[in-house]
Design an enzyme around this catalytic site. Structure first.
Site, PDB file in Angstrom:
ATOM      1  N   HIS A 164       0.843  -1.195   0.000  1.00 11.27           N
ATOM      2  CA  HIS A 164       0.000   0.000   0.000  1.00 11.27           C
ATOM      3  C   HIS A 164       0.879   1.246   0.000  1.00 11.27           C
ATOM      4  O   HIS A 164       1.866   1.325   0.735  1.00 11.27           O
ATOM      5  CB  HIS A 164      -0.917   0.012   1.229  1.00 11.27           C
ATOM      6  CG  HIS A 164      -2.026  -0.982   1.121  1.00 11.27           C
ATOM      7  ND1 HIS A 164      -2.238  -1.747   0.011  1.00 11.27           N
ATOM      8  CD2 HIS A 164      -2.995  -1.336   2.006  1.00 11.27           C
ATOM      9  CE1 HIS A 164      -3.293  -2.519   0.203  1.00 11.27           C
ATOM     10  NE2 HIS A 164      -3.769  -2.298   1.411  1.00 11.27           N
TER      11      HIS A 164
ATOM     12  N   LYS B   3     -13.190   5.088   7.852  1.00  6.80           N
ATOM     13  CA  LYS B   3     -13.633   6.109   6.892  1.00  6.80           C
ATOM     14  C   LYS B   3     -15.150   6.108   6.760  1.00  6.80           C
ATOM     15  O   LYS B   3     -15.768   7.134   6.491  1.00  6.80           O
ATOM     16  CB  LYS B   3     -12.961   5.871   5.537  1.00  6.80           C
ATOM     17  CG  LYS B   3     -13.147   7.031   4.556  1.00  6.80           C
ATOM     18  CD  LYS B   3     -12.083   7.021   3.484  1.00  6.80           C
ATOM     19  CE  LYS B   3     -12.255   5.856   2.545  1.00  6.80           C
ATOM     20  NZ  LYS B   3     -13.419   6.014   1.651  1.00  6.80           N
TER      21      LYS B   3
END
Length: 898
Positions: free
Chosen positions: A140, A566
């Site tokens: 990532h 999120k």
């Protein structure tokens, strides 16, 4: 005895002075004075000697692009160097703590605690038998530094180590200081910003570096420390099993990254084996130099003799050469044959080891023979470390996990079976489960994975991946690539689809054989709330039951911290994850399935980051089976594993936490959480989630976010091979969690790590709750303590005065709609955290407060320069480059991206 010649303030001072001299010589005296003027002004404000930051602003106003570059480069380079000074200080503290026996969270501390509880050797062995720690490296994109820059910084780190730990003559010290100056000069002259996006191979090579150069070298040291502590604390022998296994997504994680092709995955598998084989060959060569025992003076034993005879039969020509070269030296003869068999693992010639188990059997036979001849110390010093290394890394160095989005499998199957007259797309969930189950259990295949003609490109890629996975398992061994994670898994059919595709590829042959762990990644609220529906359906499914039996009854389940945060906000996400972990434990317990949780943690607090050992100890007892898996990514990998001593310390802390947690879970299988505490969290979490969601869904918020953070710069930073967004749309839901957090961190408003915490706690207090209950929760409940401490860290690293400068970039109506609301939430959270923890400051650890105090004056100028550049409607190429450099400098200063 003094272990070190230096201390952190000296390193910081001398590196800063060296950088100043380099700016003088490489740029000019005026450039140096400009940087000093800004630095002094920033320090004056932080010390309280100036009322505001006007002096910094005045120095930055009107700078030409060249001077802007000097300022950005100076402060960015400063942070790169200071990070190394702090790393060196951490090493000092580890070494000194080890010398004095004062290290907390060490394996020795864990073993001593078990001994103090009067555990016998059998119980300790039972605890250790359950433990398996699986750090999983991902690609990532959260590492902002170039590979070239990282290499130069490693060189600087090595110079600092020698200056600190080696007794040097005056001439040696002068030479070393000259080399240090040369390296920092080269660093200054090197471009900090990537001109191209790293490809998947670059990311896999980055992960491989840590495995090959650090972890491969230190893993045996951790085992050695554990075995020494166990031997000292317990009279009876305690057998220490395999405790670590490293895994990787780099080169195999296809979710959202179209550049991860079968060719890349195969290249990664091949390269990792090509790295492991020479490492073992060299270890065996070194061992041959040690094991020079005269065969006439020892009795090698039956087990050893059988292994040697087997090798001679397999490789008669090599055996003859070994006899001639090493007459009457049986250990050297077998080591020569073992070297040859290792080399042939990656060779077209026959005779190589079929897998690492054969290699381990040989190593064990040599160790046993040495001990039978009174050479225990030789076995402990030279043979046992090799055994531990091979047991950990095998021939694959790190096992790969495959991953893709659930929709890719659904669509591929729908297309493939449509050619067979099956309307999979038109089925409801129950019908899909029934169809997939029957298809897996029937003997004949339903689809030919090799026949991809007429399928969409995406469907063809999915079928080819499964076909290639079967080949990879044949070529490299099942353990080299034996896990498949399904992102955004929300239905039982999403798991059965992967099992079906694996069955069609021959990776699964039920009953009896299943070559893949199929891992649902539960990250949405719908999936987590429906955990019993998903997992219960699977555990009752005939085909899936057979697959689980073939995988020793272990079900791996991955939890997504990033997207959960999120979607729900910090407090609600943490509570949801805690509750759902307990729920998953209850489900697996009901079906007598062993659960291995895979924690999809990021580096930042909002993405599940924070001290790993604290997080492990805070997990619900019901979930602590002993096996644990978690992601390591981006700058977190570098911070934890770039330095060997720090890497060893991190591995020890993980093991310490897991040993303690597992023993605690054995003693208390169900964690009793008082009802009042659960009710407090339910009330607070729900109110917090509502406030967080309301903020994100408010009209204009996306525009505010895009205007007041450097998100557009970050998306073009060339951080990683994977796109920053799932589509071209600007939408918070579509934006990946990493750039979302990265952007807020840059703006010094780490909103994902604390927003709506105050609203949630206030809702609990307004509902009749009291602060004393919250204090009790903090003192006695590790989950709540860790959650609040992590929020405190994010709050401490946020700077509302700086964040306000970023907010000023927005139109007045947007600014007034959102920034006062964010600031009020921040201020409320600060006051509540202090009140609950009964502290005057946010941070529990004094060294962390000192760290932030040292950094803040140097981050401020980079933020203020970045704001000026973001506020310009047009940037020259040089200014664009400087803007990107400020992003990297702030990331280095904050020691965190996403």
């Amino acid at each position: 005895m003094e272990l070190h010649a230096r201390e952190v303030n000296q390193d910081v001072r001398e590196l800063g002075e060296l950088l100043g001299e380099i700016i003088r010589t490489q740029r000019s005296e005026s450039a140096f004075e400009l940087v000093e003027q800004i630095r002094a002004a920033a320090i004056d404000y932080r010390r309280g000697d100036a009322e505001d930051r006007a002096a910094i602003g005045e120095a930055l106003d009107g700078l030409d692009p060249e001077d802007q570059d000097v300022v950005a480069r100076a402060f960015t380079t400063y942070f790169e160097l200071i990070n190394l000074a702090e790393e060196r200080q951490r090493v000092r503290e580890i070494r000194e703590g080890s010398q004095e026996g004062t290290l907390d969270d060490s394996v020795r501390a864990a073993v001593e605690e078990l001994a103090e509880r009067d555990l016998d050797a059998d119980t300790v062995e039972a605890v250790l038998d359950d433990v398996l720690i699986q750090p999983t490296f991902t690609a990532h994109p959260t590492e902002a530094r170039r590979k070239t820059v990282k290499a130069k910084l490693r060189s600087v780190s090595n110079h600092l180590e020698r200056l600190d730990e080696v007794r040097l003559t005056r001439d040696e010290q002068a030479d070393l200081e000259r080399d240090l100056e040369a390296e920092v000069t080269s660093l200054w002259q090197t471009a900090q910003v990537r001109e191209r996006r790293p490809d998947v191979t670059d990311e896999a090579l980055n992960v491989q570096w840590y495995l090959e150069n650090v972890l491969f070298e230190v893993i045996s040291e951790v085992y050695d420390a554990l075995e020494r502590a166990v031997d000292e604390e317990f009279d009876d022998e305690v057998e220490v099993p395999k405790l670590y296994e490293f895994r990787s997504w780099a080169g195999s994680d296809r979710d959202g990254n179209p550049f991860v092709t079968p060719e890349v995955t195969e290249e990664t598998l091949d390269r990792q084996r090509s790295v492991a084989v020479p490492l073992y060959r060299d270890r065996l060569k070194t061992l041959s130099g040690v094991l020079s025992q005269d065969g006439d003076q020892i009795d090698t034993g039956d087990r050893f003799d059988e292994r040697l005879a087997d090798h001679r039969e397999r490789l008669p020509a090599v055996a003859e050469t070994a006899r001639e070269r090493y007459p009457d030296e049986p250990y050297r003869q077998i080591l020569k044959l073992m070297r040859e068999r290792v080399v042939r693992v990656n060779d077209v010639r026959p005779g190589g080891y079929e897998d690492e188990s054969e290699f381990l059997e040989d190593i064990a036979a040599v160790a046993e023979s040495l001990r039978a001849n009174g050479a225990d110390v030789i076995a402990e010093s030279h043979v046992d470390p090799l055994y531990r290394t091979v047991d950990t890394f095998g021939f694959s160095l790190a096992s790969l996990d495959l991953r893709d989005h659930r929709a890719k499998h659904t669509n591929a199957i729908a297309e493939a079976v449509d050619r067979e007259g099956v309307d999979y797309e038109g089925m409801d969930e129950d019908q899909r489960v029934e169809f997939l189950t029957d298809a897996i259990l029937q003997d004949s295949p339903v689809v030919d994975l090799a026949d991809r003609e007429g399928l969409s490109d995406e469907a063809a890629r999915v079928l080819r991946r499964f076909e290639k996975t079967a080949e990879w398992q044949d070529d490299y061994g099942v353990d080299a690539i034996d896990t498949y994670a399904i992102s955004w898994c929300e239905e039982p059919s999403h798991v059965l689809e992967v099992l079906f595709l694996a069955d069609q590829a021959g990776i699964v042959d039920l009953p009896g054989y299943c070559g893949l762990d199929v891992v649902p990644l539960l990250e949405s609220k719908y999936a987590l709330d429906g955990a019993r529906r998903i997992m219960g359906t699977l555990f009752e499914n005939e085909a899936y039951q057979q697959a689980l039996d073939a995988r020793n009854g272990v079900q791996e389940i991955m939890l997504g911290y990033s997207d959960s945060n999120k979607e729900n906000g910090f407090l609600a996400a943490n509570w949801s994850l805690f509750r759902n972990q307990r729920r998953l434990a209850a489900i697996t317990d009901d079906y007598d399935v062993e659960m291995r949780l895979f924690h999809g943690r990021g580096g930042s607090i909002s993405r599940g980051g924070g001290p790993m050992n604290d997080a492990m100890l805070a997990l619900p007892n019901e979930t602590v089976s002993g096996q644990i898996k978690f992601t390591e990514q981006g700058e977190t990998i570098s911070e934890k594993y770039a330095n060997r001593k720090i890497a060893e310390r991190n591995l020890e802390q993980m093991l310490d936490a897991q040993i303690r947690a597992r023993h605690n879970a054995m003693e208390n299988p169900v964690e009793e959480v008082p009802e009042a505490w659960s009710e407090a969290m339910e009330t607070a979490a729900e109110a917090a989630r509502e406030e967080y969601v309301d903020l994100l869904e408010s009209d204009g918020f996306v525009d505010f976010f895009e205007t007041t953070t450097p998100i557009t710069v970050i998306e073009n930073l060339n951080l990683g091979s994977r796109p920053a967004s799932r589509s071209a749309e600007r939408d918070v839901d579509d934006l990946r969690a990493i750039p979302w957090v990265f952007s807020w961190t840059q703006a010094r408003c780490i909103l994902p790590g604390w927003y709506s915490l105050a609203t949630g706690i206030e809702a609990y207090l307004d509902d009749g709750g009291d602060i004393e209950t919250l204090r009790e929760m903090y003192d006695e409940w590790l989950f709540f303590q860790t959650t609040l401490d992590n929020a405190a860290l994010a709050l401490a690293r946020s700077e509302m005065e700086i964040a306000e400068r970023y907010a000023d970039l927005a139109d007045a109506d947007l600014r007034e709609a959102f920034f006062p609301r964010i600031r009020e939430e921040y201020e409320g959270a600060v006051e509540l955290v202090k009140a609950i923890t009964d502290r005057d400051s946010l941070l529990r650890r004094e060294w962390l407060a000192e760290n932030l105090a040292r950094r803040n004056p140097y981050v401020d100028p980079l933020n203020l320069l970045q704001v000026r550049l973001l506020d310009q409607s047009h940037l020259t190429e040089a200014e664009e480059r400087t803007l990107r450099l400020t992003v990297q400098g702030i990331a280095a200063g904050m020691k965190n991206t996403g």
